[in-house]
Motif scaffolding. Structure first.
Motif, PDB file in Angstrom:
ATOM      1  N   UNK A 202       0.797  -1.217   0.000  1.00 20.97           N
ATOM      2  CA  UNK A 202       0.000   0.000   0.000  1.00 20.97           C
ATOM      3  C   UNK A 202       0.828   1.264   0.000  1.00 20.97           C
ATOM      4  N   UNK A 203       2.155   1.168  -0.093  1.00 23.83           N
ATOM      5  CA  UNK A 203       3.035   2.329  -0.021  1.00 23.83           C
ATOM      6  C   UNK A 203       3.409   2.859  -1.397  1.00 23.83           C
ATOM      7  N   UNK A 204       3.669   1.975  -2.328  1.00 27.09           N
ATOM      8  CA  UNK A 204       4.108   2.310  -3.683  1.00 27.09           C
ATOM      9  C   UNK A 204       3.067   1.752  -4.650  1.00 27.09           C
ATOM     10  N   UNK A 205       2.715   2.483  -5.705  1.00 22.02           N
ATOM     11  CA  UNK A 205       1.759   1.937  -6.678  1.00 22.02           C
ATOM     12  C   UNK A 205       2.239   0.581  -7.214  1.00 22.02           C
ATOM     13  N   UNK A 206       1.323  -0.374  -7.293  1.00 22.34           N
ATOM     14  CA  UNK A 206       1.694  -1.744  -7.640  1.00 22.34           C
ATOM     15  C   UNK A 206       2.208  -1.916  -9.061  1.00 22.34           C
ATOM     16  N   UNK A 207       2.005  -0.946  -9.920  1.00 24.91           N
ATOM     17  CA  UNK A 207       2.593  -1.077 -11.260  1.00 24.91           C
ATOM     18  C   UNK A 207       4.124  -1.052 -11.205  1.00 24.91           C
ATOM     19  N   UNK A 208       4.695  -0.626 -10.056  1.00 21.20           N
ATOM     20  CA  UNK A 208       6.151  -0.618  -9.868  1.00 21.20           C
ATOM     21  C   UNK A 208       6.672  -1.892  -9.205  1.00 21.20           C
ATOM     22  N   UNK A 209       5.771  -2.806  -8.877  1.00 21.68           N
ATOM     23  CA  UNK A 209       6.141  -4.044  -8.201  1.00 21.68           C
ATOM     24  C   UNK A 209       6.942  -4.949  -9.127  1.00 21.68           C
ATOM     25  N   UNK A 210       7.951  -5.591  -8.589  1.00 26.19           N
ATOM     26  CA  UNK A 210       8.724  -6.630  -9.277  1.00 26.19           C
ATOM     27  C   UNK A 210       8.378  -7.946  -8.601  1.00 26.19           C
ATOM     28  N   UNK A 211       8.368  -9.039  -9.353  1.00 29.71           N
ATOM     29  CA  UNK A 211       8.054 -10.319  -8.737  1.00 29.71           C
ATOM     30  C   UNK A 211       8.819 -11.458  -9.387  1.00 29.71           C
ATOM     31  N   UNK A 212       8.963 -12.505  -8.595  1.00 28.68           N
ATOM     32  CA  UNK A 212       9.579 -13.760  -9.037  1.00 28.68           C
ATOM     33  C   UNK A 212       8.719 -14.875  -8.460  1.00 28.68           C
ATOM     34  N   UNK A 213       8.089 -15.649  -9.327  1.00 27.63           N
ATOM     35  CA  UNK A 213       7.336 -16.813  -8.897  1.00 27.63           C
ATOM     36  C   UNK A 213       8.296 -17.992  -8.876  1.00 27.63           C
ATOM     37  N   UNK A 214       8.202 -18.817  -7.831  1.00 23.40           N
ATOM     38  CA  UNK A 214       9.178 -19.884  -7.633  1.00 23.40           C
ATOM     39  C   UNK A 214       8.502 -21.186  -7.213  1.00 23.40           C
ATOM     40  N   UNK A 215       9.146 -22.293  -7.558  1.00 24.29           N
ATOM     41  CA  UNK A 215       8.761 -23.628  -7.110  1.00 24.29           C
ATOM     42  C   UNK A 215      10.044 -24.306  -6.656  1.00 24.29           C
TER      43      UNK A 215
END
Length: 171
Positions: free
Chosen positions: A71-84
């Motif tokens: 909720x601090x930074x707009x989520x369009x700036x989010x980086x992600x890595x999905x992992x298994x």
């Protein structure tokens, strides 16, 4: 794996993961397409496909704490890595690397964690509890926010009974 009902401190050792990266809002067509690619590749390698997610913002967005992470930074700036998670001796066939998959060694070390029950959209209260616990211990987030999903999900899945471990490495 246990499902901690109250925030706790734990130490998480090194592991190897099959991973795919992306940016922007989770829940987009790109997010679900990359998640499906990851799960199919994990199954091909003989693994159950229990998906986890690492989430972070570039350092230019400042120090984003645990409680207000989403909720601090707009989520369009989010980086992600999905992992298994895969065995440490896993070798990635060349044809699986082509769709952007890679092996990712990761060691979190000291973390705070708690189990969230219910929809992803309701994580704010659980994240607030986790952040308050970390603050009470004099700890600050020190790496990507980590979510471990114990329930299969796609766009049409009801999230009412989801169980998700929310975890943050701390120092």
């Amino acid at each position: 794996m246990t499902f901690p009902a109250e925030p706790e401190i734990a130490t998480i050792g090194a592991a190897t993961f099959l991973s795919v990266t992306g940016a922007g809002l989770p829940g987009t067509d790109e997010f679900y397409a990359r998640k499906a690619t990851l799960v199919a590749a994990a199954e091909r390698l003989g693994h159950d496909g229990l998906v986890e997610g690492l989430y972070w913002f570039d350092p230019g967005h400042g120090d984003v704490g645990i409680a207000g992470f989403y909720w601090t930074v707009p989520l369009e700036h989010l980086r992600w890595r999905l992992i298994v998670r895969v065995p440490d001796d896993t070798e990635l066939p060349a044809d699986l690397a082509a769709p952007g998959l890679s092996l990712f060694p990761y060691a979190e070390g000291k973390v705070v964690q708690v189990t969230h029950h219910g929809p992803f959209a309701g994580e704010d209260e659980t994240m607030a509890r986790l952040g308050a616990f970390a603050d009470s211990q004099g700890l600050r987030r020190n790496g990507p926010h980590h979510e471990i999903y114990f329930d299969y999900f796609d766009r049409s899945t009801s999230q009412e009974n989801f169980r998700t471990i929310l975890r943050d490495p701390v120092a």
